[in-house]
Scaffold this motif. Sequence first.
Motif, short mmCIF file in Angstrom:
data_model
loop_
_atom_site.label_atom_id
_atom_site.label_comp_id
_atom_site.label_asym_id
_atom_site.label_seq_id
_atom_site.Cartn_x
_atom_site.Cartn_y
_atom_site.Cartn_z
N VAL A 107 0.85 -1.18 0.00
CA VAL A 107 0.00 0.00 0.00
C VAL A 107 0.89 1.24 0.00
CG1 VAL A 107 -1.98 -1.10 1.13
CG2 VAL A 107 -0.21 -0.01 2.52
N PRO A 108 0.42 2.32 -0.64
CA PRO A 108 1.25 3.52 -0.70
C PRO A 108 1.15 4.35 0.58
CG PRO A 108 -0.77 3.87 -1.92
CD PRO A 108 -0.78 2.44 -1.45
N HIS A 109 2.24 5.01 0.90
CA HIS A 109 2.26 5.99 1.98
C HIS A 109 3.09 7.17 1.47
CE1 HIS A 109 1.97 7.54 6.03
NE2 HIS A 109 3.24 7.87 5.93
N ILE A 110 2.52 8.37 1.55
CA ILE A 110 3.19 9.56 1.02
C ILE A 110 3.66 10.43 2.18
CG2 ILE A 110 2.98 11.60 -0.43
CD1 ILE A 110 0.76 10.14 -1.95
N HIS A 111 4.96 10.70 2.21
CA HIS A 111 5.55 11.58 3.21
C HIS A 111 5.76 12.95 2.57
CE1 HIS A 111 6.62 8.07 5.73
NE2 HIS A 111 6.90 7.48 4.58
N VAL A 112 5.40 14.01 3.29
CA VAL A 112 5.52 15.37 2.77
C VAL A 112 6.21 16.24 3.82
CG1 VAL A 112 4.27 17.41 1.95
CG2 VAL A 112 3.40 15.12 1.44
#
Length: 139
Positions: A107-112
């Motif tokens: 599953v994707p996880h986006i860090h910003v």
Amino acid sequence: MIIGLGNDLCDIARLERVLEQYGERFTYRCFTEIERNKSDRRRARAASYAKRFAAKEACAKALGTGLSHGVYWRDMGVVNLPSGKPTMQLTNGAQRMLHRLVPSGHVPHIHVSITDDYGMAQAFVIIEALPVDPGGPAA
């Protein structure tokens, strides 16, 4: 595993001139309703928009598409968690490109990370693929 990485710088004064010249025409074209509401309430309005603009550019780079292949400005939106931590919410073409990047069973996880200082706004975006836990919800 990291599957995408992007960064971007945005000149706040330049974005302020764009806001003055194009106003809502620009903000409605490039930013989500959540982003507009948050930035329009800020004293440093141009800096807030510049950070979000840089985050969109960084996200498009992390997706590997730039702003093409069906990925548009409003398909990527900075959303803050209750803690204030920024995250990226993807829709439409950006969401489709994200799912093409993620390997099966992940599953994707986006860090910003966004910041501004000395007239510049900066953003980093890391897209991570996390393994799905077969015994429970995704990590």
